[in-house]
Design a protein around this motif. Structure first.
Motif, PDB file in Angstrom:
ATOM      1  N   PHE A 413       0.828  -1.206   0.000  1.00 58.76           N
ATOM      2  CA  PHE A 413       0.000   0.000   0.000  1.00 58.76           C
ATOM      3  C   PHE A 413       0.866   1.260   0.000  1.00 58.76           C
ATOM      4  O   PHE A 413       0.574   2.234  -0.717  1.00 58.76           O
ATOM      5  CB  PHE A 413      -0.942   0.003   1.210  1.00 58.76           C
ATOM      6  CG  PHE A 413      -1.911   1.150   1.191  1.00 58.76           C
ATOM      7  CD1 PHE A 413      -3.036   1.117   0.384  1.00 58.76           C
ATOM      8  CD2 PHE A 413      -1.692   2.288   1.960  1.00 58.76           C
ATOM      9  CE1 PHE A 413      -3.934   2.180   0.342  1.00 58.76           C
ATOM     10  CE2 PHE A 413      -2.578   3.356   1.924  1.00 58.76           C
ATOM     11  CZ  PHE A 413      -3.697   3.300   1.116  1.00 58.76           C
ATOM     12  N   PHE A 414       1.931   1.254   0.789  1.00 60.08           N
ATOM     13  CA  PHE A 414       2.819   2.420   0.824  1.00 60.08           C
ATOM     14  C   PHE A 414       3.422   2.670  -0.556  1.00 60.08           C
ATOM     15  O   PHE A 414       3.496   3.813  -1.023  1.00 60.08           O
ATOM     16  CB  PHE A 414       3.923   2.190   1.861  1.00 60.08           C
ATOM     17  CG  PHE A 414       4.814   3.380   2.091  1.00 60.08           C
ATOM     18  CD1 PHE A 414       4.401   4.436   2.886  1.00 60.08           C
ATOM     19  CD2 PHE A 414       6.078   3.448   1.516  1.00 60.08           C
ATOM     20  CE1 PHE A 414       5.219   5.531   3.111  1.00 60.08           C
ATOM     21  CE2 PHE A 414       6.894   4.538   1.724  1.00 60.08           C
ATOM     22  CZ  PHE A 414       6.460   5.589   2.529  1.00 60.08           C
ATOM     23  N   ALA A 415       3.834   1.596  -1.225  1.00 56.52           N
ATOM     24  CA  ALA A 415       4.408   1.742  -2.574  1.00 56.52           C
ATOM     25  C   ALA A 415       3.365   2.283  -3.549  1.00 56.52           C
ATOM     26  O   ALA A 415       3.687   3.104  -4.424  1.00 56.52           O
ATOM     27  CB  ALA A 415       4.941   0.396  -3.053  1.00 56.52           C
ATOM     28  N   HIS A 416       2.113   1.847  -3.400  1.00 54.39           N
ATOM     29  CA  HIS A 416       1.041   2.315  -4.287  1.00 54.39           C
ATOM     30  C   HIS A 416       0.845   3.824  -4.142  1.00 54.39           C
ATOM     31  O   HIS A 416       0.749   4.549  -5.144  1.00 54.39           O
ATOM     32  CB  HIS A 416      -0.263   1.580  -3.967  1.00 54.39           C
ATOM     33  CG  HIS A 416      -1.423   2.020  -4.808  1.00 54.39           C
ATOM     34  ND1 HIS A 416      -1.808   1.372  -5.958  1.00 54.39           N
ATOM     35  CD2 HIS A 416      -2.290   3.065  -4.669  1.00 54.39           C
ATOM     36  CE1 HIS A 416      -2.845   1.991  -6.492  1.00 54.39           C
ATOM     37  NE2 HIS A 416      -3.162   3.012  -5.724  1.00 54.39           N
ATOM     38  N   VAL A 417       0.787   4.307  -2.915  1.00 52.53           N
ATOM     39  CA  VAL A 417       0.585   5.740  -2.691  1.00 52.53           C
ATOM     40  C   VAL A 417       1.782   6.536  -3.188  1.00 52.53           C
ATOM     41  O   VAL A 417       1.637   7.548  -3.880  1.00 52.53           O
ATOM     42  CB  VAL A 417       0.311   6.023  -1.199  1.00 52.53           C
ATOM     43  CG1 VAL A 417       0.227   7.530  -0.937  1.00 52.53           C
ATOM     44  CG2 VAL A 417      -0.986   5.341  -0.749  1.00 52.53           C
ATOM     45  N   CYS A 418       2.984   6.090  -2.832  1.00 58.71           N
ATOM     46  CA  CYS A 418       4.184   6.829  -3.231  1.00 58.71           C
ATOM     47  C   CYS A 418       4.320   6.919  -4.753  1.00 58.71           C
ATOM     48  O   CYS A 418       4.802   7.932  -5.289  1.00 58.71           O
ATOM     49  CB  CYS A 418       5.431   6.160  -2.642  1.00 58.71           C
ATOM     50  SG  CYS A 418       5.566   6.345  -0.845  1.00 58.71           S
ATOM     51  N   ALA A 419       3.873   5.877  -5.461  1.00 59.01           N
ATOM     52  CA  ALA A 419       3.975   5.892  -6.919  1.00 59.01           C
ATOM     53  C   ALA A 419       3.079   6.955  -7.538  1.00 59.01           C
ATOM     54  O   ALA A 419       3.321   7.382  -8.677  1.00 59.01           O
ATOM     55  CB  ALA A 419       3.614   4.513  -7.472  1.00 59.01           C
ATOM     56  N   ARG A 420       2.074   7.410  -6.801  1.00 60.71           N
ATOM     57  CA  ARG A 420       1.131   8.389  -7.339  1.00 60.71           C
ATOM     58  C   ARG A 420       1.349   9.787  -6.781  1.00 60.71           C
ATOM     59  O   ARG A 420       0.630  10.716  -7.135  1.00 60.71           O
ATOM     60  CB  ARG A 420      -0.293   7.914  -7.059  1.00 60.71           C
ATOM     61  CG  ARG A 420      -0.690   6.806  -8.024  1.00 60.71           C
ATOM     62  CD  ARG A 420      -1.623   5.768  -7.422  1.00 60.71           C
ATOM     63  NE  ARG A 420      -1.804   4.675  -8.403  1.00 60.71           N
ATOM     64  CZ  ARG A 420      -0.946   3.655  -8.540  1.00 60.71           C
ATOM     65  NH1 ARG A 420       0.128   3.577  -7.766  1.00 60.71           N
ATOM     66  NH2 ARG A 420      -1.162   2.723  -9.449  1.00 60.71           N
ATOM     67  N   VAL A 421       2.317   9.929  -5.894  1.00 62.72           N
ATOM     68  CA  VAL A 421       2.637  11.237  -5.312  1.00 62.72           C
ATOM     69  C   VAL A 421       4.113  11.511  -5.573  1.00 62.72           C
ATOM     70  O   VAL A 421       4.985  10.951  -4.896  1.00 62.72           O
ATOM     71  CB  VAL A 421       2.346  11.254  -3.796  1.00 62.72           C
ATOM     72  CG1 VAL A 421       2.646  12.633  -3.212  1.00 62.72           C
ATOM     73  CG2 VAL A 421       0.898  10.853  -3.524  1.00 62.72           C
ATOM     74  N   LEU A 424       6.619  11.938  -2.783  1.00 64.00           N
ATOM     75  CA  LEU A 424       6.887  10.824  -1.884  1.00 64.00           C
ATOM     76  C   LEU A 424       7.770   9.757  -2.511  1.00 64.00           C
ATOM     77  O   LEU A 424       8.216   8.838  -1.832  1.00 64.00           O
ATOM     78  CB  LEU A 424       5.572  10.161  -1.442  1.00 64.00           C
ATOM     79  CG  LEU A 424       4.652  10.985  -0.544  1.00 64.00           C
ATOM     80  CD1 LEU A 424       3.409  10.176  -0.173  1.00 64.00           C
ATOM     81  CD2 LEU A 424       5.373  11.433   0.721  1.00 64.00           C
ATOM     82  N   GLN A 425       8.017   9.863  -3.801  1.00 60.35           N
ATOM     83  CA  GLN A 425       8.793   8.831  -4.469  1.00 60.35           C
ATOM     84  C   GLN A 425      10.218   8.810  -3.934  1.00 60.35           C
ATOM     85  O   GLN A 425      10.864   9.846  -3.795  1.00 60.35           O
ATOM     86  CB  GLN A 425       8.754   9.049  -5.978  1.00 60.35           C
ATOM     87  CG  GLN A 425       7.367   8.780  -6.556  1.00 60.35           C
ATOM     88  CD  GLN A 425       7.248   9.098  -8.026  1.00 60.35           C
ATOM     89  OE1 GLN A 425       8.257   9.270  -8.712  1.00 60.35           O
ATOM     90  NE2 GLN A 425       6.024   9.195  -8.526  1.00 60.35           N
ATOM     91  N   GLY A 426      10.686   7.623  -3.619  1.00 61.93           N
ATOM     92  CA  GLY A 426      12.015   7.472  -3.042  1.00 61.93           C
ATOM     93  C   GLY A 426      12.026   7.452  -1.537  1.00 61.93           C
ATOM     94  O   GLY A 426      13.057   7.182  -0.932  1.00 61.93           O
ATOM     95  N   THR A 427      10.885   7.752  -0.900  1.00 62.17           N
ATOM     96  CA  THR A 427      10.838   7.695   0.557  1.00 62.17           C
ATOM     97  C   THR A 427      10.672   6.255   1.021  1.00 62.17           C
ATOM     98  O   THR A 427      10.348   5.359   0.245  1.00 62.17           O
ATOM     99  CB  THR A 427       9.681   8.547   1.113  1.00 62.17           C
ATOM    100  OG1 THR A 427       8.451   8.065   0.575  1.00 62.17           O
ATOM    101  CG2 THR A 427       9.872   9.994   0.758  1.00 62.17           C
ATOM    102  N   MET A 428      10.882   6.030   2.308  1.00 67.84           N
ATOM    103  CA  MET A 428      10.878   4.682   2.846  1.00 67.84           C
ATOM    104  C   MET A 428       9.694   4.441   3.759  1.00 67.84           C
ATOM    105  O   MET A 428       9.199   5.353   4.415  1.00 67.84           O
ATOM    106  CB  MET A 428      12.168   4.425   3.636  1.00 67.84           C
ATOM    107  CG  MET A 428      13.419   4.337   2.793  1.00 67.84           C
ATOM    108  SD  MET A 428      14.818   4.082   3.884  1.00 67.84           S
ATOM    109  CE  MET A 428      14.225   2.680   4.825  1.00 67.84           C
ATOM    110  N   LEU A 429       9.263   3.204   3.771  1.00 64.35           N
ATOM    111  CA  LEU A 429       8.198   2.789   4.672  1.00 64.35           C
ATOM    112  C   LEU A 429       8.679   2.921   6.115  1.00 64.35           C
ATOM    113  O   LEU A 429       9.727   2.397   6.474  1.00 64.35           O
ATOM    114  CB  LEU A 429       7.820   1.333   4.387  1.00 64.35           C
ATOM    115  CG  LEU A 429       6.768   0.688   5.274  1.00 64.35           C
ATOM    116  CD1 LEU A 429       5.410   1.352   5.068  1.00 64.35           C
ATOM    117  CD2 LEU A 429       6.668  -0.810   4.975  1.00 64.35           C
ATOM    118  N   PRO A 430       7.924   3.638   6.970  1.00 66.45           N
ATOM    119  CA  PRO A 430       8.350   3.764   8.369  1.00 66.45           C
ATOM    120  C   PRO A 430       8.447   2.414   9.058  1.00 66.45           C
ATOM    121  O   PRO A 430       7.686   1.492   8.751  1.00 66.45           O
ATOM    122  CB  PRO A 430       7.232   4.622   8.989  1.00 66.45           C
ATOM    123  CG  PRO A 430       6.608   5.340   7.842  1.00 66.45           C
ATOM    124  CD  PRO A 430       6.714   4.418   6.670  1.00 66.45           C
TER     125      PRO A 430
END
Length: 834
Positions: A413-421, A424-430
């Motif tokens: 889910f985190f990857a899905h959101v980051c891919a569309r923002v 946020l691309q390149g950030t890491m899952l907390p």
């Protein structure tokens, strides 16, 4: 997905895969965005191309009234974006742990009459209400929707990702079923209901246009989304807490179904089917509106247990021959939970079950399907299952369930959101920090607790208090009378700690040996005044030890606050001096509002001493987390022994306690004298002036030629690793033990346990079933039982299996924290009411 059934879940650590991902990024110099990713209170100056740490995230959920399937998803979304702000139509949560105590911004429905219990009746107003939430200050909006949450208003520069549990089922393809079950098939009320649902459908389609990206919980729901909204959706299956369920190979002769008893779950059909198969036993867990209807259909071979806590549900799931599931669910979390226990599934062949169960067409099946929601179809499926039991492997069931873990959900889910923002691309899952279930973090305006402890060391009482404090940290202040490792552990848990100067009270001992009276009183009053000052901002004083209880009682009088003592001792002459017992009796008469005892033995001794009212003494067994022990399950014992510099091939018997005569380490040393193949490992240090006893033990070792077979490891932080290195855990107290934390830890470490038959120990161990008992102080009896264990591998395995089950079912942290919290709440509420 099941939006009705609410189940407790156990604490669980982040998975190795998640930890490895986080550690790799940290070592590469990446900045994990757990804290800075979302910063409420700061508006991004420019959305496009701005640094990720300025991105503001809003999470919108339909309603917050319980912890069920949709809320499990919400919990993991919050874990992905821990700094996000949270919105909902209404918020009537009692347990706020899964949203990490976040405040929730709600709509006008929150204040309407009877909204707490009749919020669904305001369905016609929900579209209007959800559109009133002002999200204009956010860069990213994530909606978790099975009703109207996806209809929030967003602008062209905002990214709206909607996780859809289902389009509004009762407004779309299930409308006619809903009207029939609600007895709204004709008349004026039916016409009004149909008009409202028509309006809801139109609104639902229109608001789909404001969603930038849809995510569905199954391919089944993705097809619904395509049908209703004409949009494609990525499938990310909802998280299932598979780590809280352990595989169980030995199945027993009964079938299980578990669900909230509402019409669409079809529990009545399952009961009806088994009533026609008297030779097959069915266990039913759950409660709801259809309970009486279901009871009426039950035959003698059907056991209806009603609502049961999570530990009981998990136990039956692990032992059942198969799990029977007759609903057409969007996903079906309970189906995956059963497979996580190694239990195959007999399910209705529609909906989400088709995606979570592998039927007989698969080379490694985990269940089978029936084609119709009828009793006859269920009977045929059960007979088919019973005819080929060898087709289903518990290991295959477990492997299939692990495809739906919470860790995998967070990553996807985190990857899905980051891919569309872009920002946020390149950030890491907390990194994942699991919240404590059942011990809800409440708003600051509710319960406030001042916990008081005399010690800075990490003894059993302090470790037990640490579990409470970690769960209630947003509502708890802590006062210690000494500094040390316990204060460090509290600091790491993010808990406010004040260390007071204990002065002369530091020299007080249970058996007397107190400092001069004048010095002692001066130190006590200094502690009392400082404690009372901190108690005034709290509702209740929670004393964790005997000395802190005395100070707490006096401070409670000054601050006019009730005092609860968590009694972790057997208050008898064997453990306390005459003066200390008199002080305890005085405090019970004049200052204690309530007593929590860690065992029935502790409670009996206290009541016998003080004549304290029985209804103000409650037993809450200590809770011990299985997580650190389970994390080492696959680590070879030889690796642990090498780490501790212990002999690789010896038969190691471990003792885990501070070095004190009443703890009986000398009994273990005497027991191994005539057993040259056995080694004793003493984990613990001499505390509270007991250095002479340690010197006596070391002299005994030299005198009897045991130097190579007795290993003094001193205080160890990683008890789980130490226990994992042992062959047996021995608990050798020569006077009654109030509880016996070490016994439960040994069971969690999957090691056979031998203990002295006295005090609270007998409430944990049933001799020969989940552990072995011998008489206190009897070295010969202890030696005999050790020899029996060393020579009987089958017995060791039996004790390990049943011991672990006892520890997880009866001594988990959830029930422990919840029990203590509820007592503190009642005491505080009683004081306010008075």
């Amino acid at each position: 997905m099941n939006h009705d059934i609410a189940e407790d879940t156990l604490l669980r650590p982040s998975t190795p895969a998640t930890r490895a991902l986080h550690d790799a990024a940290a070592s590469a110099g990446a900045i994990a965005p757990a804290a800075p990713l979302v910063q409420p209170g700061r508006r991004a100056a420019s959305r496009a191309g701005h640094a990720a740490h300025t991105v503001r995230v809003a999470i919108v959920h339909d309603w917050l009234v319980t912890y069920a399937g949709a809320e499990r998803v919400l919990e993991q979304i919050v874990a992905c974006f821990p700094g996000a702000d949270l919105f909902a139509l209404v918020d009537f949560l009692d347990d706020r742990s899964f949203i990490r105590g976040k405040p929730v911004k709600t709509t006008f429905i929150q204040k309407l009459p009877k909204a707490r219990t009749r919020y669904r009746s305001y369905l016609p107003l929900m579209p209007l209400a959800i559109e009133q939430l002002d999200l204009s200050e956010y860069d990213v909006v994530i909606s978790s929707s099975h009703a109207v949450a996806k209809g929030v208003l967003t602008g062209p520069d905002q990214v709206h990702v909607s996780y859809v549990h289902s389009p509004i089922r009762y407004a779309w393809d299930l409308q006619h079923q809903y009207l029939t079950e609600s007895k709204l098939t004709s008349g004026p009320k039916s016409a009004l209901a149909r008009l409202i649902l028509h309006y809801i459908r139109n609104w639902d389609v229109r608001t789909a246009n404001s969603v930038d990206s849809f995510v569905s919980n199954s391919s089944f729901i993705a097809r619904r989304i395509r049908k209703v909204y004409q949009r494609e959706a990525d499938v990310i299956n909802p998280p299932v807490d598979v780590e809280s369920f352990a595989i169980h190979e030995q199945k027993e002769d009964f079938y299980l179904t578990a669900s909230r008893m509402v019409p669409y779950k079809k529990i009545d059909l399952i009961v009806e089917a088994f009533a026609k198969m008297p030779e097959r036993r069915l266990v039913v867990i759950g409660d709801g509106p259809d309970m009486q209807k279901i009871r009426a259909k039950a035959a003698p071979n059907v056991e209806i247990m009603g609502y049961q806590p999570f530990a009981v549900l998990r136990d039956r799931m692990r032992r059942a021959k198969a799990f029977v599931f007759a609903a057409e669910e969007d996903f079906g979390i309970s189906v995956v939970e059963a497979q996580a226990c190694g239990t195959p599934v007999i399910a209705y062949g529609k909906g989400g079950a088709l995606e979570t169960v592998r039927d007989l067409s698969d080379p490694r099946p985990t269940g089978l399907f029936f084609e119709e929601q009828t009793a006859g179809s269920i009977i045929a499926a059960v007979e088919n299952f019973a005819a080929q039991p060898d087709r289903f492997s518990p290991a295959d069931c477990r492997a299939n369930a692990e495809r739906f873990s919470a860790a995998l959900f967070r990553e996807r889910f985190f990857a899905h959101v980051c891919a569309r923002v872009p920002a946020l691309q390149g950030t890491m899952l907390p990194a994942y920090d699991p919240p404590a279930k059942g011990a809800a973090t409440q708003p600051a305006s509710s319960l406030r607790v001042l916990a008081v402890d005399q010690s800075g060391v990490l003894g059993g009482a302090e470790l037990s208090l640490l579990e409470i404090v970690k769960a209630l940290r947003a509502r708890m202040d802590v006062v210690l009378f000494d500094d040390g490792p316990f204060r460090v552990a509290l600091d790491r848990a993010g808990v406010p700690v004040t260390v007071l100067d204990a002065g002369a009270t530091r020299d007080m001992r249970k058996k007397g040996n107190s400092p001069p009276l004048g010095r002692a009183l001066k130190s006590v009053m200094s502690l009392v005044r400082a404690t009372a000052a901190r108690a005034r901002n709290n509702d209740v004083i929670y004393a964790n030890t005997q000395r802190s209880m005395v100070v707490g009682v006096l401070a409670g009088k000054l601050a006019r606050k009730p005092v609860v003592w968590h009694l972790r001792d057997i208050v008898s002459a064997e453990h306390f001096g005459r003066r200390q017992l008199q002080v305890i009796k005085w405090c019970s008469r004049y200052g204690l509002a309530h007593v929590i005892a860690n065992s029935r033995a502790s409670a009996r001794a206290f009541v016998d001493l003080t004549n304290f009212s029985d209804d103000k003494v409650e037993v809450v067994f200590n809770g011990i987390s299985a997580a650190p022990f389970d994390a080492l399950r696959d680590v070879p014992q030889c690796t642990l022994r090498e780490r501790l510099n212990l002999p690789r091939d010896a038969f190691l018997v471990g003792s885990f306690s501070r070095l004190a005569r009443w703890k009986g380490q000398h009994v273990l040393l005497e027991a191994i004298i005539g057993q040259p193949q056995m080694h004793a490992v003493l984990v613990g240090s001499a505390l509270f002036g007991e250095d002479a006893y340690e010197a006596e033990l070391r002299a005994f070792v030299v005198q009897h030629g045991l130097t190579g077979r007795v290993h003094f490891l001193g205080f160890q932080h990683d008890v789980a690793a130490c226990m994992g290195a042992m062959d047996v855990v021995a608990h050798t107290s020569i006077t009654p033990e109030p509880f016996g934390r070490v016994i439960v830890e040994g069971m969690l470490a999957r090691r056979p346990v031998i203990a002295a038959r006295a005090g609270g120990v007998t409430e944990i161990i049933h001799d020969g079933e989940n552990g072995l008992l011998c008489e206190p102080g009897d070295a010969r009896a202890l030696a005999d039982r050790l020899v029996e264990l060393r020579s009987n591998r089958t017995l060791r395995e039996q004790l390990v299996m049943r011991g672990y089950q006892t520890a997880t079912d009866s001594f988990g942290t959830t029930a422990y924290v919840d029990g203590v919290e509820q007592i503190l709440k009642r005491v505080a509420a009683g004081k306010k009411a008075g």
